[in-house]
Scaffold this motif. Sequence first.
Motif, PDB file in Angstrom:
ATOM      1  N   VAL A 139       0.774  -1.273  -0.122  1.00  0.00           N
ATOM      2  CA  VAL A 139       0.015   0.092  -0.129  1.00  0.00           C
ATOM      3  C   VAL A 139       0.821   1.163   0.106  1.00  0.00           C
ATOM      4  N   VAL A 140       1.892   1.309   0.641  1.00  0.00           N
ATOM      5  CA  VAL A 140       3.009   2.399   0.774  1.00  0.00           C
ATOM      6  C   VAL A 140       3.519   2.552  -0.668  1.00  0.00           C
ATOM      7  N   SER A 141       3.805   1.502  -1.410  1.00  0.00           N
ATOM      8  CA  SER A 141       4.263   1.700  -2.565  1.00  0.00           C
ATOM      9  C   SER A 141       3.591   2.310  -3.361  1.00  0.00           C
ATOM     10  N   GLN A 142       2.193   1.934  -3.208  1.00  0.00           N
ATOM     11  CA  GLN A 142       1.138   2.348  -4.347  1.00  0.00           C
ATOM     12  C   GLN A 142       0.891   3.986  -3.916  1.00  0.00           C
ATOM     13  N   LEU A 143       1.051   4.214  -2.690  1.00  0.00           N
ATOM     14  CA  LEU A 143       0.642   5.682  -2.406  1.00  0.00           C
ATOM     15  C   LEU A 143       1.770   6.442  -3.082  1.00  0.00           C
ATOM     16  N   ILE A 144       3.156   6.124  -3.023  1.00  0.00           N
ATOM     17  CA  ILE A 144       4.219   6.668  -3.462  1.00  0.00           C
ATOM     18  C   ILE A 144       3.898   6.945  -4.778  1.00  0.00           C
ATOM     19  N   GLY A 145       3.772   5.651  -5.561  1.00  0.00           N
ATOM     20  CA  GLY A 145       3.432   5.771  -7.057  1.00  0.00           C
ATOM     21  C   GLY A 145       2.343   6.701  -7.493  1.00  0.00           C
ATOM     22  N   ILE A 146       1.465   7.035  -6.676  1.00  0.00           N
ATOM     23  CA  ILE A 146       0.264   7.648  -7.171  1.00  0.00           C
ATOM     24  C   ILE A 146       0.782   9.083  -6.902  1.00  0.00           C
ATOM     25  N   ALA A 147       1.418   9.475  -6.007  1.00  0.00           N
ATOM     26  CA  ALA A 147       1.897  10.957  -5.840  1.00  0.00           C
ATOM     27  C   ALA A 147       3.019  11.260  -7.071  1.00  0.00           C
TER      28      ALA A 147
ATOM     29  N   THR B  16      13.037  -9.804  -0.603  1.00  0.00           N
ATOM     30  CA  THR B  16      12.938 -10.653  -1.972  1.00  0.00           C
ATOM     31  C   THR B  16      11.585 -10.856  -2.129  1.00  0.00           C
ATOM     32  N   ARG B  17      10.632 -11.253  -1.118  1.00  0.00           N
ATOM     33  CA  ARG B  17       9.316 -11.644  -1.080  1.00  0.00           C
ATOM     34  C   ARG B  17       8.749 -10.434  -1.444  1.00  0.00           C
ATOM     35  N   MET B  18       9.019  -9.121  -1.000  1.00  0.00           N
ATOM     36  CA  MET B  18       8.048  -7.944  -1.213  1.00  0.00           C
ATOM     37  C   MET B  18       8.404  -7.745  -2.785  1.00  0.00           C
ATOM     38  N   GLN B  19       9.339  -7.572  -3.291  1.00  0.00           N
ATOM     39  CA  GLN B  19       9.672  -7.552  -4.883  1.00  0.00           C
ATOM     40  C   GLN B  19       8.658  -8.469  -5.658  1.00  0.00           C
ATOM     41  N   ALA B  20       8.783  -9.854  -5.242  1.00  0.00           N
ATOM     42  CA  ALA B  20       8.010 -10.835  -5.988  1.00  0.00           C
ATOM     43  C   ALA B  20       6.552 -10.564  -5.676  1.00  0.00           C
ATOM     44  N   SER B  21       6.257  -9.948  -4.776  1.00  0.00           N
ATOM     45  CA  SER B  21       4.572  -9.716  -4.433  1.00  0.00           C
ATOM     46  C   SER B  21       4.106  -8.287  -4.827  1.00  0.00           C
ATOM     47  N   MET B  22       4.806  -7.548  -5.802  1.00  0.00           N
ATOM     48  CA  MET B  22       4.609  -6.292  -6.088  1.00  0.00           C
ATOM     49  C   MET B  22       3.453  -6.443  -7.175  1.00  0.00           C
ATOM     50  N   ASP B  23       2.457  -5.295  -7.190  1.00  0.00           N
ATOM     51  CA  ASP B  23       1.548  -5.488  -8.175  1.00  0.00           C
ATOM     52  C   ASP B  23       1.973  -4.825  -9.500  1.00  0.00           C
ATOM     53  N   PRO B  24       1.249  -4.988 -10.596  1.00  0.00           N
ATOM     54  CA  PRO B  24       1.830  -4.399 -11.749  1.00  0.00           C
ATOM     55  C   PRO B  24       1.795  -3.038 -11.781  1.00  0.00           C
ATOM     56  N   PHE B  25       1.134  -2.260 -11.133  1.00  0.00           N
ATOM     57  CA  PHE B  25       1.163  -0.737 -11.210  1.00  0.00           C
ATOM     58  C   PHE B  25       2.447  -0.358 -10.295  1.00  0.00           C
ATOM     59  N   SER B  26       2.858  -0.919  -9.277  1.00  0.00           N
ATOM     60  CA  SER B  26       4.034  -0.721  -8.665  1.00  0.00           C
ATOM     61  C   SER B  26       5.435  -1.244  -9.492  1.00  0.00           C
ATOM     62  N   GLN B  27       5.227  -2.406  -9.991  1.00  0.00           N
ATOM     63  CA  GLN B  27       6.333  -2.819 -10.890  1.00  0.00           C
ATOM     64  C   GLN B  27       6.990  -1.922 -11.936  1.00  0.00           C
ATOM     65  N   HIS B  28       6.067  -1.501 -12.727  1.00  0.00           N
ATOM     66  CA  HIS B  28       6.357  -0.752 -13.991  1.00  0.00           C
ATOM     67  C   HIS B  28       4.930  -0.033 -14.544  1.00  0.00           C
TER      68      HIS B  28
ATOM     69  N   ARG C 258      19.339   1.771 -15.372  1.00  0.00           N
ATOM     70  CA  ARG C 258      18.916   1.714 -16.617  1.00  0.00           C
ATOM     71  C   ARG C 258      17.721   0.865 -16.584  1.00  0.00           C
ATOM     72  N   ASP C 259      17.612  -0.131 -15.888  1.00  0.00           N
ATOM     73  CA  ASP C 259      16.353  -0.891 -15.727  1.00  0.00           C
ATOM     74  C   ASP C 259      15.261  -0.644 -14.505  1.00  0.00           C
ATOM     75  N   ALA C 260      15.664   0.463 -14.002  1.00  0.00           N
ATOM     76  CA  ALA C 260      14.919   0.678 -12.704  1.00  0.00           C
ATOM     77  C   ALA C 260      13.835   1.615 -13.138  1.00  0.00           C
ATOM     78  N   PHE C 261      12.755   1.536 -12.299  1.00  0.00           N
ATOM     79  CA  PHE C 261      11.433   2.494 -12.573  1.00  0.00           C
ATOM     80  C   PHE C 261      10.970   2.304 -13.908  1.00  0.00           C
ATOM     81  N   GLY C 262      10.597   0.777 -14.484  1.00  0.00           N
ATOM     82  CA  GLY C 262      10.176   0.715 -15.609  1.00  0.00           C
ATOM     83  C   GLY C 262      11.012   1.062 -16.732  1.00  0.00           C
ATOM     84  N   LYS C 263      12.440   0.897 -16.675  1.00  0.00           N
ATOM     85  CA  LYS C 263      13.244   1.292 -17.594  1.00  0.00           C
ATOM     86  C   LYS C 263      13.294   2.672 -18.041  1.00  0.00           C
ATOM     87  N   SER C 264      12.918   3.656 -17.220  1.00  0.00           N
ATOM     88  CA  SER C 264      12.566   5.274 -17.500  1.00  0.00           C
ATOM     89  C   SER C 264      13.858   5.723 -17.842  1.00  0.00           C
ATOM     90  N   ARG C 265      15.100   5.283 -17.454  1.00  0.00           N
ATOM     91  CA  ARG C 265      16.212   6.038 -18.046  1.00  0.00           C
ATOM     92  C   ARG C 265      16.630   5.569 -19.634  1.00  0.00           C
TER      93      ARG C 265
END
Length: 400
Positions: free
Chosen positions: A77-85, A210-222, A289-296
């Motif tokens: 939920v925290v990751s989604q809130l930061i993503g929304i902001a 590691t478990r958190m990164q595997a559990s992230m939803d599509p909105f937070s992943q990229h 290069r591959d972070a934040f949905g390959k934004s860079r």
Amino acid sequence: MSFQYAQRGSLSIWLVPLMLALLIMLVGVLQHGQMQRQSWTRQITVDHLALSAGVLLAREMNILAMTNRALLANQLVVSQLIGIASWFEMLRTSTTRTATISAWVPGLNAVTRQIALIVRQSQQPVEQLVRAGIIMQKAITTALSSMQTLVRASFAVMIPATLTDIAKLHTSEPFEFDILHSPTLLPFPLLWWSFIRPRHTGNDDSALLTRMQASMDPFSQHRTYSWFDFFALKIIKTGGTEVTVDKRGRWHWQGLDTLSLHLRAFWSWQELPWGEGARQQQRIDKVERDAFGKSRHYNPRAVSWALSTQRTIQSGQRIYYFDRPQLATEKAPSVFVRSGSAVAKAGIRFYRPQSLFARSDNRLEKANLFNPFWEGQLQSLTQLDRQLLLRQDALEDNQR
């Protein structure tokens, strides 16, 4: 007639010892049956107590598993809130530039200016809600971690008390028993407490991360996709949410979103940043290069603009939880319940029924403290268990 009376009297004299012997045998059989019945009752009671202890241990494991999953969901939920902001900041900058460019277009300028005004006025309330949401999630995380500690302490007190109540239901007589650990015969719950230990995100070798990164939803992943692609013009939206861990083990979520126009000029593409936004709990110093949905990779110039205007929303948090690396049920301490010569052993096992909770990959799930599929079961005494019990009996006899 006198001879017949004398004969009858001699027979009755011989029947007296026989009847007495039969009576003694009957009393012996009744006493043996009574002792056997008491032995069976004691063993059945001990079996029920051991199984109940195993079930309670499994319930404790299930509660820890559910709260561990709740901790992960809370961080999601925290990751989604930061993503929304960060996404909303990108929307504000893109609508503002659209209104600026279209200011000379009659009719269109009024629409774009109104949209930009609405988004700009909405940004502050949105960020205030995001901040409040993060504060609330921090409080929930602290409450969940405290709850796990209370659960462990309460079960250590509850299990002996519950077994005492169960013993009273089996017999009206006083029933004394001991709760020990297998195979060391240490008092309960010494081994149980040392088997599942408290951990936090600074000393768990990134297991929870590691478990958190595997559990992230599509909105937070990229949040990367192409809005428009035709010949010499591309509009690419990029974004994602990442988590970093500082030296103290605190998690910091970072969100980055960009929107750029790409114009083809001869043999190369030129990027024109159209919108950018970055919100984080710890400053973003470098974007891989591959972070934040390959934004860079797609929008490097917009990423640079976003980093120059990034803003911090709250701070990170260290997460406390209970877990054991490489959890194996065969290493879990079992429980002995002993009353006199009656002994029973019970433990826990992890079992996920495929018919009810099938995995998408159809693989057998190993024991873990993130899925509540623990259950108690009676176990057979091993040769080592019998030797330890006999040795303890010998020591007790010598002390007497």
